[in-house]
Design a protein around this motif. Sequence first.
Motif, short mmCIF file in Angstrom:
data_model
loop_
_atom_site.label_atom_id
_atom_site.label_comp_id
_atom_site.label_asym_id
_atom_site.label_seq_id
_atom_site.Cartn_x
_atom_site.Cartn_y
_atom_site.Cartn_z
N GLN A 259 0.83 -1.19 0.00
CA GLN A 259 0.00 0.00 0.00
C GLN A 259 0.87 1.25 0.00
N ASP A 260 0.23 2.40 0.13
CA ASP A 260 0.94 3.67 0.03
C ASP A 260 1.66 3.98 1.34
N GLY A 261 2.90 3.54 1.45
CA GLY A 261 3.70 3.81 2.63
C GLY A 261 3.56 2.79 3.74
N ASP A 297 -1.98 7.95 -8.29
CA ASP A 297 -1.41 8.46 -7.05
C ASP A 297 -0.60 7.42 -6.30
N LYS A 298 -0.61 6.16 -6.76
CA LYS A 298 0.12 5.11 -6.06
C LYS A 298 1.33 4.62 -6.84
N ARG A 301 5.16 4.15 -5.34
CA ARG A 301 5.18 4.29 -3.89
C ARG A 301 6.18 3.31 -3.29
N THR A 303 7.61 1.17 -0.08
CA THR A 303 7.32 0.61 1.24
C THR A 303 8.48 -0.27 1.64
N ALA A 338 8.16 8.72 -2.64
CA ALA A 338 6.82 9.23 -2.33
C ALA A 338 6.76 10.75 -2.34
N LYS A 343 6.79 11.37 -7.35
CA LYS A 343 5.47 11.24 -7.98
C LYS A 343 5.46 11.87 -9.37
#
Length: 421
Positions: A259-261, A297-298, A301, A303, A338, A343
């Motif tokens: 997921q995002d972060g 938007d992802k 990203r 992680t 991120a 981005k």
Amino acid sequence: MSDALKLGDVAVVKGGSGFPEKFQGGSHGLPFIKVSDMNLPGNQRYIWKSNNYLNTTVYNLLKPTVFPRDTVVFAKVGAAVYLNKRRILTEDTAIDNNLMGVTATSIEPLFLYYLLQSIDLAEWVQPGALPSINQTIIEALPIPITDRKQQRYISEVLNAIDSQIDATQALIDKYTAIKQGMMADLFSRGIDPDTKALRPRFEEAPELYHETPLGMLPKGWCVNVLGELASIASGITLGKDLSGVRVVLVPYLRVANVQDGYLDLSEVKSIAVPEVDADKYVLQYGDVLMNEGGDFDKLGRGTVWREEIPECCHQNHVFRVRADTRKLRFDYLAYWSASPFGKHYFVLNSKQSTNLASINSTQLKAFPVAKPTLEEQEEIESRLQSVDGLLSSSKDELHKLNAQKAGLMQDLLTGNVPVPV
């Protein structure tokens, strides 16, 4: 309690009106809302403002149904993301013909809202050319609590926890905005090693900066492509024929897990891989995981994997980026990917289709990274981790509140648990 009492006995259920596109817009008059207005962020219960208004001339021409304040509205067509949104009108409003309104007559309006919120309307969609929810189905919904005092009590309890949810979501939004602002500053100005404060902006002290492929950055910073700072690998390809091959079963990460972060490890699947290949797919502590594609938007990203699951692998749609820690810290890389710089790169260099985008390993290797000293990278990480801690605790609190609310709704709205008056 009367088991025969239905929603249609205590409320008026109606569909909305059609609004030709040429009449949409306006800035004053009678507000009207569309399905798209239902998809508000967070846990907002009310519609405070419309994006469209009907002036007197248009109103007299169309003569739409006007729904009074406190009417509960929801989509009767569309995807589940719309069908399961409920909103309360705060003023007299017209709604479009893809929406339905339920106006309380002899039921507490806020109780009506929570009653409708507790029902999965997606289960009641009728098949057809345009699948939709039938008005008679809504009118036939049973009313489990008929005493008005009990309804008010239940509404007050659920409204109180919703207010806590709203406040917690507001904190999350605040910390998210703060983090974005910090990233924009930290990755353009960095931290002065002597003062431990942000450097003055370029406009204030141009002598502290130099020209780079990414624009003006602090002196001492260089820009490298990611392929020079890390090894990048794709993962296991699903669906291969492994007949006659000696295999082992391993847990693996899918796109849904990255997921995002953060990582969502609520469901981690396993897959059979050739025994001779298993080791090369195993993730190591500090690997940065980046999805190959998804929503705009992802993209890209980052992680960080911290060996949450032993001997875990990754599928081919999840890139594993293993930083050379003599040059680049893995947490710094995750934050950089991120950042607004990251981005911007991924959106511009991705392959794009409707609402989706993807990157390949060549584009990922060419990703430019602004690289201060390792000491400054660590200092930047530390600043961002401080706000991440606040974000994490707020998200944990939000998760607990939502779970608490779900339990209360199940207990109070079914009539199975006695409600004090």
